[in-house]
Each structure stands twice: as C-alpha cells, then as structure tokens.
Design a protein around this motif. Structure first.
Motif, PDB file in Angstrom:
ATOM      1  N   GLU A 212      47.005  47.021  21.865  1.00 41.84           N
ATOM      2  CA  GLU A 212      47.336  46.944  20.438  1.00 41.84           C
ATOM      3  C   GLU A 212      48.833  47.054  20.196  1.00 41.84           C
ATOM      4  O   GLU A 212      49.327  46.597  19.170  1.00 41.84           O
ATOM      5  CB  GLU A 212      46.595  48.038  19.674  1.00 41.84           C
ATOM      6  N   PHE A 213      49.568  47.639  21.133  1.00 37.07           N
ATOM      7  CA  PHE A 213      51.028  47.610  21.014  1.00 37.07           C
ATOM      8  C   PHE A 213      51.551  46.199  21.239  1.00 37.07           C
ATOM      9  O   PHE A 213      52.492  45.761  20.570  1.00 37.07           O
ATOM     10  CB  PHE A 213      51.644  48.581  22.030  1.00 37.07           C
ATOM     11  N   PHE A 214      50.934  45.475  22.181  1.00 36.93           N
ATOM     12  CA  PHE A 214      51.272  44.058  22.338  1.00 36.93           C
ATOM     13  C   PHE A 214      50.982  43.296  21.045  1.00 36.93           C
ATOM     14  O   PHE A 214      51.798  42.482  20.592  1.00 36.93           O
ATOM     15  CB  PHE A 214      50.458  43.449  23.487  1.00 36.93           C
ATOM     16  N   THR A 215      49.821  43.562  20.447  1.00 38.75           N
ATOM     17  CA  THR A 215      49.446  42.882  19.200  1.00 38.75           C
ATOM     18  C   THR A 215      50.402  43.226  18.071  1.00 38.75           C
ATOM     19  O   THR A 215      50.775  42.357  17.266  1.00 38.75           O
ATOM     20  CB  THR A 215      48.016  43.258  18.808  1.00 38.75           C
ATOM     21  N   LEU A 216      50.810  44.491  18.007  1.00 34.74           N
ATOM     22  CA  LEU A 216      51.747  44.909  16.959  1.00 34.74           C
ATOM     23  C   LEU A 216      53.088  44.200  17.100  1.00 34.74           C
ATOM     24  O   LEU A 216      53.683  43.766  16.102  1.00 34.74           O
ATOM     25  CB  LEU A 216      51.935  46.430  17.030  1.00 34.74           C
ATOM     26  N   CYS A 217      53.553  44.038  18.327  1.00 36.41           N
ATOM     27  CA  CYS A 217      54.843  43.369  18.552  1.00 36.41           C
ATOM     28  C   CYS A 217      54.764  41.865  18.313  1.00 36.41           C
ATOM     29  O   CYS A 217      55.798  41.209  18.145  1.00 36.41           O
ATOM     30  CB  CYS A 217      55.329  43.640  19.980  1.00 36.41           C
ATOM     31  N   GLN A 218      53.558  41.309  18.285  1.00 33.11           N
ATOM     32  CA  GLN A 218      53.399  39.877  18.019  1.00 33.11           C
ATOM     33  C   GLN A 218      53.442  39.540  16.531  1.00 33.11           C
ATOM     34  O   GLN A 218      53.586  38.376  16.174  1.00 33.11           O
ATOM     35  CB  GLN A 218      52.073  39.392  18.620  1.00 33.11           C
ATOM     36  N   LYS A 219      53.303  40.536  15.664  1.00 34.91           N
ATOM     37  CA  LYS A 219      53.279  40.278  14.227  1.00 34.91           C
ATOM     38  C   LYS A 219      54.660  39.883  13.729  1.00 34.91           C
ATOM     39  O   LYS A 219      55.685  40.321  14.257  1.00 34.91           O
ATOM     40  CB  LYS A 219      52.784  41.519  13.483  1.00 34.91           C
ATOM     41  N   SER A 220      54.663  39.053  12.678  1.00 33.02           N
ATOM     42  CA  SER A 220      55.922  38.552  12.121  1.00 33.02           C
ATOM     43  C   SER A 220      56.360  39.312  10.882  1.00 33.02           C
ATOM     44  O   SER A 220      57.406  38.993  10.314  1.00 33.02           O
ATOM     45  CB  SER A 220      55.777  37.064  11.779  1.00 33.02           C
ATOM     46  N   ASP A 221      55.582  40.318  10.439  1.00 36.29           N
ATOM     47  CA  ASP A 221      55.978  41.070   9.258  1.00 36.29           C
ATOM     48  C   ASP A 221      57.044  42.085   9.626  1.00 36.29           C
ATOM     49  O   ASP A 221      57.523  42.150  10.768  1.00 36.29           O
ATOM     50  CB  ASP A 221      54.754  41.743   8.631  1.00 36.29           C
ATOM     51  N   VAL A 222      57.413  42.914   8.641  1.00 34.97           N
ATOM     52  CA  VAL A 222      58.496  43.863   8.851  1.00 34.97           C
ATOM     53  C   VAL A 222      58.127  44.910   9.894  1.00 34.97           C
ATOM     54  O   VAL A 222      58.979  45.350  10.681  1.00 34.97           O
ATOM     55  CB  VAL A 222      58.876  44.540   7.511  1.00 34.97           C
TER      56      VAL A 222
ATOM     57  N   TYR B   5      56.951  56.263  14.866  1.00 28.74           N
ATOM     58  CA  TYR B   5      56.929  55.493  13.618  1.00 28.74           C
ATOM     59  C   TYR B   5      55.535  54.981  13.266  1.00 28.74           C
ATOM     60  O   TYR B   5      55.327  54.527  12.150  1.00 28.74           O
ATOM     61  CB  TYR B   5      57.890  54.307  13.732  1.00 28.74           C
ATOM     62  N   PHE B   6      54.590  55.037  14.214  1.00 25.38           N
ATOM     63  CA  PHE B   6      53.245  54.548  13.964  1.00 25.38           C
ATOM     64  C   PHE B   6      52.238  55.584  14.444  1.00 25.38           C
ATOM     65  O   PHE B   6      52.512  56.359  15.368  1.00 25.38           O
ATOM     66  CB  PHE B   6      52.989  53.211  14.681  1.00 25.38           C
ATOM     67  N   THR B   7      51.091  55.603  13.807  1.00 27.88           N
ATOM     68  CA  THR B   7      50.000  56.489  14.203  1.00 27.88           C
ATOM     69  C   THR B   7      48.827  55.661  14.698  1.00 27.88           C
ATOM     70  O   THR B   7      48.582  54.547  14.219  1.00 27.88           O
ATOM     71  CB  THR B   7      49.563  57.378  13.021  1.00 27.88           C
ATOM     72  N   TRP B   8      48.092  56.195  15.670  1.00 26.92           N
ATOM     73  CA  TRP B   8      46.984  55.479  16.281  1.00 26.92           C
ATOM     74  C   TRP B   8      45.697  55.801  15.530  1.00 26.92           C
ATOM     75  O   TRP B   8      45.265  56.952  15.464  1.00 26.92           O
ATOM     76  CB  TRP B   8      46.854  55.849  17.753  1.00 26.92           C
ATOM     77  N   ASN B   9      45.088  54.786  14.947  1.00 24.30           N
ATOM     78  CA  ASN B   9      43.814  54.912  14.242  1.00 24.30           C
ATOM     79  C   ASN B   9      42.692  54.810  15.275  1.00 24.30           C
ATOM     80  O   ASN B   9      42.390  53.719  15.775  1.00 24.30           O
ATOM     81  CB  ASN B   9      43.680  53.826  13.168  1.00 24.30           C
TER      82      ASN B   9
ATOM     83  N   GLU C   5      49.039  52.012  12.890  1.00 25.41           N
ATOM     84  CA  GLU C   5      49.355  52.010  11.471  1.00 25.41           C
ATOM     85  C   GLU C   5      50.656  52.764  11.252  1.00 25.41           C
ATOM     86  O   GLU C   5      50.901  53.784  11.916  1.00 25.41           O
ATOM     87  CB  GLU C   5      48.225  52.668  10.663  1.00 25.41           C
ATOM     88  N   PRO C   6      51.498  52.316  10.342  1.00 30.33           N
ATOM     89  CA  PRO C   6      52.776  53.011  10.117  1.00 30.33           C
ATOM     90  C   PRO C   6      52.576  54.376   9.483  1.00 30.33           C
ATOM     91  O   PRO C   6      51.618  54.595   8.733  1.00 30.33           O
ATOM     92  CB  PRO C   6      53.529  52.061   9.177  1.00 30.33           C
ATOM     93  N   HIS C   7      53.477  55.291   9.810  1.00 29.72           N
ATOM     94  CA  HIS C   7      53.427  56.619   9.197  1.00 29.72           C
ATOM     95  C   HIS C   7      53.698  56.505   7.697  1.00 29.72           C
ATOM     96  O   HIS C   7      54.544  55.713   7.253  1.00 29.72           O
ATOM     97  CB  HIS C   7      54.473  57.539   9.834  1.00 29.72           C
ATOM     98  N   LYS C   8      52.986  57.299   6.911  1.00 33.18           N
ATOM     99  CA  LYS C   8      53.190  57.324   5.469  1.00 33.18           C
ATOM    100  C   LYS C   8      54.027  58.506   5.028  1.00 33.18           C
ATOM    101  O   LYS C   8      54.411  58.600   3.864  1.00 33.18           O
ATOM    102  CB  LYS C   8      51.833  57.363   4.765  1.00 33.18           C
TER     103      LYS C   8
END
Length: 533
Positions: free
Chosen positions: A180-190, A206-210, A217-220
């Motif tokens: 899922e870290f690979f998937t997160l780095c593939q996204k084009s959003d911010v 900066y991210f929390t594991w659901n 998911e990003p920290h709130k």
C-alpha cells in the motif's frame, strides 16, 4: 512538614483526641497538639448527619492538624505533622521509599528435588492496585508510539486462509503496509506527491495505517506542514522488521527501502540510472550501498601465499557463510587455482603427467569440497551464496550422508554407555535390553515408547543410539520437529533426513527420496509431548 497518614503513628490513635492546654512532644517524636476545651476558649460546632435528624456537637478534639494553604493549593485533604525528632524524619523517609509490598512463600512438595516448586516469589497486590487493574486503567505509557512495517519480496506476503476462503485468497493478493505504500506513491494527488518524498520508514510520521481498510490515511492531527495544506506530522515512528543476511534478496530489499524515497513498485527499487537489474543485490551494488570485497580479496591474497589449498577452501567457505561478500563468484574465479592445487598435484602424481594443467573437472571437485563445508557450517548450498552449484554424482551424495553417520567418536560413545547404563531404572533396563537384543540379532522391529514428560525417554533413546553406534552400526535419530531433534545426538528432522515433501497433505501419493530396497531395519518411535520428554 506534610506527611501521609502514618499507620504506625498517630493514625492508630482513635478520635476524639484528649483536651490539653499546651502542645506536648510525645516520646515517639509526634506532638500532642493543644486542644482547648469549650470552658477555656475552645470552639464548638453542631452538624447534622446525612439522612438523620440527630445532631452531633464537634469540638477541638475532632480537628485533624492541617494547613489551609496546602488544602487550598492542592484541593485535597493533607494532614500536617510537626516533626520534632529525628525518629519522625526517619519514618517518613522509610515510608515513601519502601516500594511495593512483597511476600515470600514456600510450596511444600513431596519431591524435595523439584527445583521449580521449591521457592517462588509472589507480590502482594493492594486493594487500590487491584481496583486499578480491574477497571483496566493504563498501567504505563510509551511515547512516542512505534509501529512495525512489513518487509517481503514481491508476492511474498504472509497469507492466512481456510478451506472456505482459499480461492479468494489465491486470486486477491493480501494488502500489506509495503504494497500500500507503493500504491500511495503511485497517486497523483497532493498526498501521493508528498509520499514520493518520504522513505518507507518515515511514512508513519505523516500517515496512519488503517487496519480495517488496509490503506494509508493522512494524519488529521499534529504539527501542520509549513507549505503543504492538509499534511500533519505526528510523533509515531516506523520500524522495519529485521531481516537476516541469509535471506539475501529480502535483506537487500530492506536496504533499498531505507535509502530510496517514494518507491512505486518492486521494479522501481531495482531500477538504477534507467537500468532495471534482475536482483536487489545488483541494485545495491550499483548504488554503492554495499561494502566492496577488497577486504576479502586481500584476505585471500594473504592466504594464497602461506596457506594450503585445504585451508584456503575453508577460509572461502567461512567468508561465504558468515561475511556475505557481494561478488563471491569473482573471488572464486580469482583464487580458484590456489584452492585446487592439491587436487591438481594428486592427479599429476596418479597419472604420472607433470605437465597436466587445471581442468573444469578439478574445479568442480574443489567446489564440491567447498559446498560440503558450507553445508556443514550453515546447512545451505553454494547456490544460496550467488555461486553456481557443482556437478555432484549420485554416489557422492550417498557417501556424504554415510560419512556423516560414521563420524562419531568411539571413545565418547563408550564413555556415555559406561556412565549411563547403571542409571537405568528397572523399567528402562527392560526396554533397553529388549531393543538391543533385537539389534544384536539383526532382526527388524518397531518399538513405540510412551511415557509422561520428565520420565527419561530422551535419556533412554540417547543411550540406545550410543550403544548401536558403538557397534559400528548406523542409527538415524529422526524427530518430527527441530526442537525435538536437538535433544538427540545427531538428531535431524524427518523432512531433512528423508527429504519429505512439504505439501505431503495435498499429495497423498508423494514419496520420500529413498530408493525402494528390502533390508532389515530398526526403528524407535518416541511420542512427543508438550515438554519434549
């Protein structure tokens, strides 16, 4: 001086206190405070008990020594005592530093040699601590929090399945923190663009594991990023699982993950300077993340000047199995002549041909000897260390197993027999004689030994093995688990000794790597229980 309630001091004295016109210092160091009666200016107060019509008159005898300032500041009832002797101070220091209450107790047992039940230490849990634990209040805290991150090869995730969901698990690849870290780095959003700047170990800041949704998911909450809105930094730390260097590709994958930010796939990690390498080790070499083999090169160069070929082969095997050189094949090609000199000299003398040069067959024999050393040290072949496997004839494989079973020292075996035979109980002696009578008569048989744990099954079987081996016979000590095998001299697991297939439950017709041949055999089966006998 403020002090807690002292059960050995004044708190044992019952209220009301006696009237006294002057403060008197007691012999135990605690004062008897002045308490004036109403006739000599003392104060009184009338109160009504809750849920009662009766009134009670309170005078100075019911007042506890206190400090209005401390009670107001800490919003609590704080008793105050005037320390007028060294004994008072000594008791206060002893009280606050005495630690937890302990109790030492003894368990009586008929067997006085039972070391486990001889003495045990128990801790007394007070009522306050018991209530704290009953209500599951936190006992301790850890700051900052630490979370482990998965490390595995491509399609190497751990999978849990049952008979009902086996097909679903086969077609749906399980999601892990790495995939899922690979998937997160593939996204084009911010968030994806920001993740490409992070190392795998920093993603938890900066991210929390659901765990339910299996995604990042990003920290709130946390410290806002100075330039990117919606990004918050927390104190959570990420730690990758440790990987042993024997798992070479996974070890080098972990090395790449802690050095390359924002990987999008396994292929991305193996790509260096627009070149895709076949292994993670080659990618680490290209990035110069590994130490060069200069040290091992100089070590072999020194050994080639003063050591025999046998010692050089031993050195090479030790370096392969414990030092993990990056270019083991290069070291072999450079020093293979020095490792094969004794083989060349023996063949020259046998064939009476002094001009004979090195041949591939000679190198193959040297590699066989080196692989034998590697198997002896680490139980792994040469192919595991980045080298090509030697060509072994079938007879050589048989001879290797045979030599391993004949390497026992006759003097040590005789010592074991002399020291342990007198220690046999009557029942053990009966079993021992029956089995050894069958062995001496060269008859086949099957014996099943069943007894509770701690009654000497391992002791008896070890003595039978020693007696059989002392007669120059072969006795295989085979167990179902690795822990049980370590309890027997020369013990091996059934999968290792008999080459059992791992998927034997799915293949009922699977066969061991043993040729079909009729011989008289001897077998001792041991029932393994929880404490391994």
């Amino acid at each position: 001086m403020a002090s807690p309630c002292m059960e050995e001091g004044r708190c044992k004295k019952r209220f009301p206190k006696p009237f006294t016109n002057d403060t008197i210092t007691d012999i135990d160091g605690y004062p008897l405070y002045r308490r004036s009666d109403p006739e000599h200016g003392g104060h009184t107060f009338t109160i009504r008990k809750s849920n009662s019509i009766n009134e009670v008159e309170i005078d100075n005898r019911w007042v506890v020594p206190y400090s209005p300032l401390l009670s107001k500041a800490y919003k609590a009832h704080i008793n105050v005592e005037f320390c007028s002797s060294v004994k008072s101070i000594k008791y206060i220091c002893k009280y606050v530093n005495k630690g937890s209450d302990l109790a030492v107790f003894e368990i009586q047992n008929i067997n006085k040699n039972d070391e486990i039940a001889r003495y045990q230490m128990g801790r007394y849990i007070s009522s306050s601590e018991a209530i704290w634990r009953i209500f599951s209040f936190p006992i301790h805290e850890r700051e900052p929090s630490v979370q482990h991150l998965a490390v595995h090869l491509e399609n190497g995730q751990r999978v849990y399945f049952t008979e009902e969901n086996i097909l679903q698990r086969a077609f749906e690849t399980p999601k892990t923190t790495l995939t899922e870290f690979f998937t997160l780095c593939q996204k084009s959003d911010v968030f994806g663009q920001f993740a490409k700047t992070l190392l795998y170990t920093d993603v938890l800041r900066y991210f929390t594991w659901n765990k339910i949704g299996k995604k990042w998911e990003p920290h709130k909450q946390g410290k806002p990023h100075p330039s990117i809105p919606g990004i918050f930094k927390a104190k959570t730390l990420g730690r990758l699982y440790t990987v042993h260097p024997k798992q070479r590709e996974c070890f080098f994958l972990r090395l790449l993950l802690v050095n390359i930010p924002g990987p999008t796939s396994s292929e991305y990690l193996r790509t260096v300077n627009d070149r895709v390498f076949n292994t993670y080790q080659d990618a680490c070499c290209e990035l110069q993340l590994l130490e060069a083999d200069n040290h091992w090169d100089l070590t072999h160069a020194d050994a080639a000047l003063i050591s025999t070929p046998n010692n050089i082969r031993q050195l090479f095997a030790i370096i392969l199995t414990t030092c993990f050189p990056t270019q083991s094949s290069t070291l072999w090609e450079k020093y293979k002549n020095y490792m094969t000199e004794d083989i060349l000299h023996r063949i020259r003398r046998t064939n009476q041909c002094p001009n004979l040069d090195f041949t591939p067959e000679m190198y193959n024999k040297a590699l066989v000897l080196i692989e034998d050393l590697c198997i002896l040290i680490s139980n792994l072949p040469l192919s595991h260390y980045g080298m090509s496997s030697p060509d072994r004839p079938a007879a050589d494989l048989v001879n290797t197993d045979l030599q391993r079973e004949k390497q026992y020292n006759d003097v040590d075996l005789a010592t074991i027999i002399v020291n342990n035979e007198p220690l046999l109980t009557a029942e053990q002696k009966n079993i021992y004689n029956r089995i050894m009578l069958t062995v001496d008569a060269d008859q086949g048989g099957f014996f099943f030994l069943d007894a509770p744990g701690g009654t000497g099954k391992t002791f008896l079987i070890s003595l039978i093995l020693a007696k059989t081996r002392s007669q120059q016979k072969i006795a295989l000590a085979i167990a179902s688990s690795g822990i049980a095998a370590t309890l027997l001299d020369g013990g091996r697991t059934a999968h290792s000794a008999l080459k059992l297939p791992l998927d034997i439950h799915n293949k009922p017709n699977a066969m061991c790597n043993i040729k079909k041949k009729k011989r008289n055999g001897y077998s001792v089966a041991k029932k393994c229980n929880n404490n391994l006998g």
